[in-house]
Design a protein around this motif. Structure first.
Motif, mmCIF file in Angstrom:
data_model
loop_
_atom_site.group_PDB
_atom_site.id
_atom_site.type_symbol
_atom_site.label_atom_id
_atom_site.label_comp_id
_atom_site.label_asym_id
_atom_site.label_seq_id
_atom_site.Cartn_x
_atom_site.Cartn_y
_atom_site.Cartn_z
ATOM 1 N N MET A 70 -48.102 10.320 -23.906
ATOM 2 C CA MET A 70 -49.382 9.685 -24.226
ATOM 3 C C MET A 70 -49.153 8.185 -24.428
ATOM 4 S SD MET A 70 -52.081 11.289 -26.882
ATOM 5 C CE MET A 70 -52.123 12.934 -26.246
ATOM 6 N N ARG A 126 -59.770 17.360 -29.605
ATOM 7 C CA ARG A 126 -58.850 18.266 -28.909
ATOM 8 C C ARG A 126 -58.194 19.225 -29.886
ATOM 9 N NH1 ARG A 126 -54.468 16.077 -25.389
ATOM 10 N NH2 ARG A 126 -54.757 18.065 -24.366
ATOM 11 N N TRP A 127 -57.774 18.725 -31.047
ATOM 12 C CA TRP A 127 -57.178 19.625 -32.043
ATOM 13 C C TRP A 127 -58.157 20.719 -32.399
ATOM 14 C CZ3 TRP A 127 -52.332 18.973 -32.047
ATOM 15 C CH2 TRP A 127 -51.716 17.729 -32.126
ATOM 16 N N GLU A 171 -57.131 25.083 -27.010
ATOM 17 C CA GLU A 171 -56.922 24.923 -25.574
ATOM 18 C C GLU A 171 -57.616 25.986 -24.755
ATOM 19 O OE1 GLU A 171 -52.733 24.170 -25.181
ATOM 20 O OE2 GLU A 171 -53.316 22.072 -25.228
ATOM 21 N N ARG A 178 -43.591 24.778 -24.884
ATOM 22 C CA ARG A 178 -44.771 24.809 -24.056
ATOM 23 C C ARG A 178 -44.404 24.754 -22.577
ATOM 24 N NH1 ARG A 178 -50.456 24.226 -24.620
ATOM 25 N NH2 ARG A 178 -51.084 24.450 -22.467
ATOM 26 N N ASN A 234 -50.730 16.507 -21.535
ATOM 27 C CA ASN A 234 -50.719 16.275 -22.981
ATOM 28 C C ASN A 234 -51.194 17.481 -23.797
ATOM 29 O OD1 ASN A 234 -49.776 13.537 -23.044
ATOM 30 N ND2 ASN A 234 -51.727 13.001 -22.083
ATOM 31 N N PRO A 235 -50.448 18.573 -23.745
ATOM 32 C CA PRO A 235 -50.892 19.772 -24.459
ATOM 33 C C PRO A 235 -50.978 19.503 -25.957
ATOM 34 C CG PRO A 235 -48.602 20.000 -23.809
ATOM 35 C CD PRO A 235 -49.111 18.752 -23.165
ATOM 36 N N SER A 236 -51.926 20.146 -26.638
ATOM 37 C CA SER A 236 -52.039 19.889 -28.069
ATOM 38 C C SER A 236 -51.447 21.015 -28.915
ATOM 39 C CB SER A 236 -53.476 19.606 -28.467
ATOM 40 O OG SER A 236 -54.371 20.423 -27.765
ATOM 41 N N TYR A 237 -51.208 22.184 -28.328
ATOM 42 C CA TYR A 237 -50.586 23.258 -29.097
ATOM 43 C C TYR A 237 -49.415 23.857 -28.328
ATOM 44 C CZ TYR A 237 -54.546 23.072 -32.256
ATOM 45 O OH TYR A 237 -55.475 22.655 -33.156
ATOM 46 N N PRO A 261 -49.452 23.111 -33.684
ATOM 47 C CA PRO A 261 -49.875 21.846 -33.061
ATOM 48 C C PRO A 261 -48.662 21.013 -32.647
ATOM 49 C CG PRO A 261 -50.212 21.781 -35.435
ATOM 50 C CD PRO A 261 -49.816 23.188 -35.100
ATOM 51 N N ILE A 262 -48.773 20.339 -31.510
ATOM 52 C CA ILE A 262 -47.695 19.448 -31.060
ATOM 53 C C ILE A 262 -48.028 18.050 -31.570
ATOM 54 C CG2 ILE A 262 -46.527 18.462 -29.056
ATOM 55 C CD1 ILE A 262 -47.345 20.996 -27.515
ATOM 56 N N PRO A 263 -47.172 17.457 -32.421
ATOM 57 C CA PRO A 263 -47.471 16.102 -32.910
ATOM 58 C C PRO A 263 -47.629 15.147 -31.737
ATOM 59 C CG PRO A 263 -45.543 17.024 -34.018
ATOM 60 C CD PRO A 263 -45.883 17.953 -32.905
ATOM 61 N N ILE A 305 -50.746 14.769 -36.529
ATOM 62 C CA ILE A 305 -50.752 16.228 -36.500
ATOM 63 C C ILE A 305 -51.883 16.704 -37.407
ATOM 64 C CG2 ILE A 305 -49.047 16.455 -38.379
ATOM 65 C CD1 ILE A 305 -47.798 18.722 -36.594
ATOM 66 N N GLU A 346 -59.280 17.023 -21.807
ATOM 67 C CA GLU A 346 -58.223 17.788 -21.143
ATOM 68 C C GLU A 346 -56.882 17.068 -21.206
ATOM 69 O OE1 GLU A 346 -58.385 20.798 -19.030
ATOM 70 O OE2 GLU A 346 -60.307 20.703 -17.982
ATOM 71 N N GLY A 347 -56.866 15.858 -21.796
ATOM 72 C CA GLY A 347 -55.611 15.136 -21.961
ATOM 73 C C GLY A 347 -55.073 14.517 -20.678
ATOM 74 N N ASP A 348 -55.946 14.200 -19.733
ATOM 75 C CA ASP A 348 -55.519 13.592 -18.467
ATOM 76 C C ASP A 348 -54.997 12.173 -18.719
ATOM 77 O OD1 ASP A 348 -55.361 12.259 -16.043
ATOM 78 O OD2 ASP A 348 -57.073 13.320 -15.185
ATOM 79 N N ASP A 349 -53.693 11.981 -18.481
ATOM 80 C CA ASP A 349 -53.085 10.711 -18.864
ATOM 81 C C ASP A 349 -53.596 9.531 -18.044
ATOM 82 O OD1 ASP A 349 -50.949 10.118 -20.905
ATOM 83 O OD2 ASP A 349 -50.311 8.847 -19.236
ATOM 84 N N ILE A 368 -56.666 8.481 -19.758
ATOM 85 C CA ILE A 368 -56.339 7.878 -21.049
ATOM 86 C C ILE A 368 -55.902 6.425 -20.836
ATOM 87 C CG2 ILE A 368 -54.734 7.942 -23.010
ATOM 88 C CD1 ILE A 368 -54.729 10.993 -22.745
#
Lengths: 478, 343, 277
Positions: free
Chosen positions: A1, A19-20, A24, B119, B157-160, B166-168, B174, C240-243, C246
């Motif tokens: 990120m 998102r949190w 998902e 993940r 960018n997965p969040s979990y 949760p992935i920091p 987090i 969806e976290g698309d970089d 972002i």
């Protein structure tokens, strides 16, 4: 990120917090709402009137082409026909191009060189080295590629290739690989560089790497001629003349099948060692059969595949031609460099049932497999003193008559064992530089490029060594 | 010429030696690399992880809990704590160990790599579920932050992580812990599984074997001290309370449930058809997305059309297209068999 | 708005963002408009592409990606069109390289027209992709291909209903036989030159929870970048976290998309009413 802070970070932070909260699983509901809408729209626009004849036609064909008893035989037969058309059909144009480029243009160039007072070494390097190598590659590679690729593309357009993948998938699954590897493998029979590019259809990285590394075990166009020639000279000759053709053809097919077996074995080994894991994703669409557009296919496969691959091969053959000519003509002491290297490589070559000439030829022929046989001939003449063949030191040539080949090889001390080992080594040795370069471009990794290059050569030398020593243990000649 | 028998024996010996040295995982080289990794840095990182874990769960970490978690002696733990304090990663408040901001940031970096790697293993490789945690335990000490970021970007960018942790983020953010233990759920309540504890191994393996994953929908049927009876994504399931306690859920108000079903796509005979009820949560990442992209969604009617030569894969008619799936994928698609038997 | 209007009073100006397109590896020299072609695999997409371009095409790779890319050209109504064949995909929402290439091209390249090739025999699965494309861009034409095959199968597709429901022109074709190609060229030309302004109906309804999240982010985006035509799509991609997105938001690159959409819409909105079929 991205961690750079900017004026719009508040939006990103807002999205991040959501998102949190969302977790998902929202992707599932997203796809559900899209498909729900799509099917609502489709329902409104589509009316069906029944008649389902076309499906039956597709289904019948599928039952034949993927059937338990008919699938495999039809597949082998179809591929055999493609190869047969390629090999047989390429002979005449190959000879024509060779006679034009080598028998006509080459002497003209030599005359031209001497007319403008070119020094012998320059005209030798340019016309006998560089030009002949390029001409060889064009005459040997262009016709089979121009036949094989369009045929292959026609099968592809017709919709048959996904069925091959469907048929072979259970074997690939057992080897820990992807069924679509069947596609890149068959593409490799034309050219390994093209085969490596064809692995793009495999969408999971691990299985794609396996397909790339094992692609070299598909005999490419540049190697078919070597296989056919050696099988005809040494293996076909064991049988009565009437059966010779059949026996030598079977020997070539046996080597190709050995390549398939090694593909499965290597995939299996890789997926248990360096590329551990199970298949992650697999889905294969079996599209409806569609009549191919023949002219369009001819055009695009010629442009996209044939010319691209040929161009690369020519680019790499040019320096190889120069090197061959140079090492055969630059003396150190009373012998040329080539003679020194051959003497150096000979003991090791004998250990694996080959000889120094063949090993050196394979080193020189790294740019293109097509130039192996002419290089072997030239180097054999040079080292054995069978000087009454060919045009002189370092000039690559092609002999018209099989008996002449045999005489040259026998002068080099060849036996049946040498021939068998050459066929095996031709199957199992490093990919040509075009393929190596393509592997590097596709994987973006030096490590996997090195593995793909060294693995087959180690396997080849190992297999030749085993065959030779067992042969000798059992008291065979050689 | 070399004597063939001797040459063969020599070659066999040399290849055996090479295999012993280089074979991935078991070879001498691999073993040596493993021992080399057991360095002080790993101890420090594992200690920080432990301290952070206790802080996140609002427990009090002590000298003893650290020695226990890292399986080291009390003396070693004491030396380690001194080291951490001198690096200003930790402050001691009596018995109570508190991470400094630097210490917490460091711990979060290590945790980020661990969870990202889990993940990755879950989504993009076929590595067995029970191995994810152990492989990530090694990898978390090897990845650089840059590699971790590149991996995160590639995976969207997965969040979990696959256990629901949760992935920091790269900046160390987090969210607070959410959910309640499954055993707190009352009969007839609905909930979504948000987390599954991956330790101890035995309990985790049991949960995996019973197809309990983050994301599935739970309907509690009954609960007593011997047995937790529930419906997980429409399949009736019974867990021992000790195992159910390792599952965290978030209660949801949902009146519609996933209908009950017994069959998967793999059970369809040729010509038979069924309606998709759910896709198992064991099907993750790109594989799950690909299935949905192909139109395999709850409500889709699927017909089995052709079987491959070796009995696998099978080609299915899905929304007008013929698509081949392997058996292990078909098993992850839960269906309701259609009654009428097609030819 | 008035400023934007006077700047872009030209009726037939291309809409694409030249800078972004050059970054995506498109050579624009000598071309007036850029057309992208999207569609599922096995929909006869390459046949349509061939029918539009003839033999004037070449293939290569997308910059930095191992994805094949075909480019071609055609002329119509005195304008030169460059056409870029996007990889055939089932969706635009996943992380595969093919989908990334296709979605970034439509979003950042801002092609003047995007032709969505759909297979008339499997409309439902193809509309899934079409709906996703229409979330990103307004300037689209749906090419309803393989109508001959559909006819043989007894499937009739009412393209007028479909066009009304989608809000974009729908052109039936049988590219293999060249049927409908002239009509497709004409429609692409009309959309490219702004004679025809499609107004896709973004009707896909998501779950309340997702809908809420999308609106929150989309509102924030719209208030920061006034006139962002596809704010909901950008919001969804952020969720969806698309970089790539972002980054575009971080660096403000997303603004390069807005100016164009804004000018285009400021000018062409009124003309759209009666031209949508």
């Amino acid at each position: 990120m991205t961690t750079v802070s900017g004026p719009n970070d508040d939006i990103l932070i807002k999205a991040g917090n959501l998102r949190w909260k969302l977790g998902e699983n929202f992707h599932d509901s997203l796809m559900e709402s899209l498909y729900t809408e799509a099917s609502r729209l489709a329902d409104r626009a589509v009316t069906r009137t029944g008649a389902q004849q076309h499906f039956n036609w597709d289904r019948t064909l599928d039952q034949l082409l993927t059937g338990r008893w008919t699938g495999f035989p039809l597949m082998v037969a179809l591929l055999m026909v493609v190869f047969w058309i390629t090999i047989a059909g390429a002979n005449v144009p190959s000879a024509l191009i060779a006679s034009l480029l080598i028998d006509t243009v080459h002497p003209m160039l030599q005359t031209f060189g001497s007319n403008i007072g070119m020094p012998w070494w320059l005209s030798g390097l340019l016309f006998d080295g560089v030009y002949l190598a390029a001409a060889w590659v064009v005459s040997v590679m262009l016709p089979p590629m121009a036949i094989f690729f369009p045929l292959f593309t026609l099968l592809e357009d017709f919709g048959y290739l996904p069925r091959v993948a469907f048929n072979l998938d259970h074997l690939f699954r057992k080897a820990g690989a992807h069924g679509k590897q069947a596609l890149s493998m068959s593409m490799g029979y034309g050219c390994n560089a093209a085969g490596v590019i064809a692995t793009r259809v495999i969408d999971s990285p691990r299985e794609r790497l396996i397909a790339i590394i094992t692609n070299n075990f598909s005999l490419c166009n540049g190697r078919w001629p070597t296989q056919i020639l050696i099988a005809t000279l040494y293996i076909g000759a064991l049988a009565p003349p009437a059966l010779g053709g059949l026996i030598s053809a079977s020997a070539v097919v046996a080597v190709a099948l050995l390549g398939v077996a090694i593909t499965f074995l290597t995939s299996w080994l890789l997926s248990r060692t360096m590329l551990k894991g199970e298949v992650s994703t697999f889905s294969l669409e079996l599209p409806p059969y569609r009549p191919p557009q023949i002219l369009r296919t001819l055009h695009t496969s010629l442009i996209d595949r044939t010319l691209l691959v040929l161009w690369r091969a020519v680019v790499f053959a040019v320096p190889a031609g120069a090197v061959t000519w140079l090492i055969a003509n630059i003396p150190i002491g009373d012998q040329s460099i080539a003679q020194h290297v051959i003497a150096l490589l000979n003991p090791f070559g004998m250990l694996v049932g080959l000889n120094g000439v063949i090993l050196l030829a394979y080193i020189i022929a790294i740019p293109a497999n097509e130039i192996v046989i002419p290089t072997v001939l030239m180097l054999t003449v040079l080292s054995s003193g069978a000087a009454n063949y060919g045009e002189g030191a370092g000039v690559m040539f092609d002999l018209e008559d099989h008996r002449q080949y045999l005489a040259v090889f026998n002068a080099g001390g060849w036996t049946l064992l040498t021939a068998i080992n050459l066929m095996l080594f031709s199957l199992l040795h490093n990919p040509c530089s075009t393929a190596i370069y393509t592997i590097y471009k596709e994987t973006g990794s030096v490590k996997w490029t090195v593995v793909s290059t060294l693995l087959p050569i180690v396997m080849g030398l190992g297999l030749c060594f085993l065959v030779t020593q067992i042969w000798r243990l059992l008291g065979g000649a050689g | 010429m070399v004597d063939p028998a001797r040459a063969l024996i020599l070659a066999a010996a040399v290849s055996l030696l090479l295999v012993l040295v280089f074979w991935p995982g078991i070879g001498v080289l691999a073993r040596w690399q493993r021992t080399r990794l057991n360095t002080r840095r790993i101890l420090i990182e594992d200690a920080l992880k432990h301290l952070y874990d206790y802080e996140y769960q609002q427990l009090t970490a002590t000298h003893r809990s650290l020695a226990g978690a890292l399986s080291i002696s009390g003396d070693e733990a004491a030396r380690l704590l001194e080291g951490l304090q001198s690096l200003e990663l930790l402050r001691a408040q009596g018995e109570h160990l508190v991470l400094t901001d630097d210490g917490r940031a460091y711990a979060l970096r290590v945790i980020r790599m661990h969870r990202l790697w889990e993940r990755y293993l879950a989504d993009e490789t076929g590595v067995n579920e029970t191995e994810w945690h152990h492989q990530a335990e090694v990898k978390e000490h090897q990845l650089t932050p840059e590699q971790a970021d590149a991996l995160a970007v590639r995976m969207g960018n997965p969040s979990y992580d696959p256990h629901g942790d949760p992935i920091p983020t790269a900046t160390g953010e987090i969210p607070v812990k959410r959910g309640i233990a499954l055993t707190k759920l009352q009969p007839y309540e609905h909930a979504e599984v948000v987390h599954i504890e991956d330790e101890p191994d035995v309990v985790y393996a049991q949960l995996v074997a019973q197809d309990i994953h983050p994301g599935i929908h739970i309907r509690m049927i009954s609960i007593d001290k011997d047995k937790v009876q529930l419906e997980a994504d429409g399949i009736e399931n019974a867990l021992a309370p000790i195992i159910a306690a390792n599952v965290t859920v978030v209660p949801v108000d949902r009146t519609e449930t996933i209908e009950r079903h017994e069959a998967t796509l793999a059970d369809l005979p040729l010509g038979g058809s069924g309606r998709v009820v759910a896709i198992s949560r064991a099907c993750r990442g790109p594989q799950r997305r690909r299935m949905m992209d192909l139109g395999i969604l709850p409500g889709t009617t699927i017909t089995a059309e052709m079987r491959g030569i070796g009995g696998d894969p099978t080609a299915y008619m899905i929304r007008g297209a013929t698509i081949a799936l392997r058996m292990n994928q078909a098993k992850m698609i839960h269906i309701q068999r259609n009654e009428e038997k097609a030819g | 708005m008035t400023a934007a209007r006077s700047e872009t009073s030209c009726e037939t100006c291309p809409i694409h963002h030249a800078g972004n397109l050059v970054k995506l590896g498109v050579n624009l020299t000598g071309f007036d408009y850029v057309v992208a072609m999207a569609g599922n695999p096995n929909t006869g997409k390459s046949t349509v592409f061939n029918a539009l371009t003839g033999l004037r095409q070449h293939t290569g790779n997308w910059p930095g990606k191992t994805v094949t890319r075909a480019e071609g050209a055609f002329s119509y109504g005195g304008k030169r069109y460059k056409i870029v064949d996007l990889p055939g995909t089932y969706s635009l929402l996943s992380t595969s390289t093919d989908e990334e290439v296709a979605r970034d091209f439509i979003l950042f390249g801002q092609p003047d027209v995007t032709v969505i090739v759909v297979d008339a025999t499997r409309l439902e699965r193809n509309l899934n992709l079409a709906l996703q494309v229409l979330e990103i861009t307004d300037r689209a034409v749906v090419c309803l291909n393989l109508i001959d095959e559909a006819q043989r199968l007894g499937i009739a597709v009412d393209e007028r209903t479909l066009a009304r429901d989608l809000g974009v022109p729908v052109v039936p074709t049988a590219a293999r036989r060249g049927i409908g190609i002239q009509n497709l060229l004409k429609t692409v030309h009309e959309v490219g030159t702004g004679v025809l302004v499609p107004k896709p109906k973004r009707i896909v309804k998501h779950s309340p929870q997702l809908e809420g999240a999308i609106s929150q982010v989309a509102d924030a985006l719209e208030s920061r970048f006034a006139g962002l035509a596809n704010a909901r799509w950008v919001a969804l991609r952020l969720l969806e976290g698309d970089d790539r997105i972002i980054q575009a938001v971080t660096t403000g690159e997303i603004a390069s998309i807005i100016r164009l959409s804004e000018s285009a819409f400021g000018e062409r909105m009124p003309a759209g009413e009666e031209t949508v079929p």
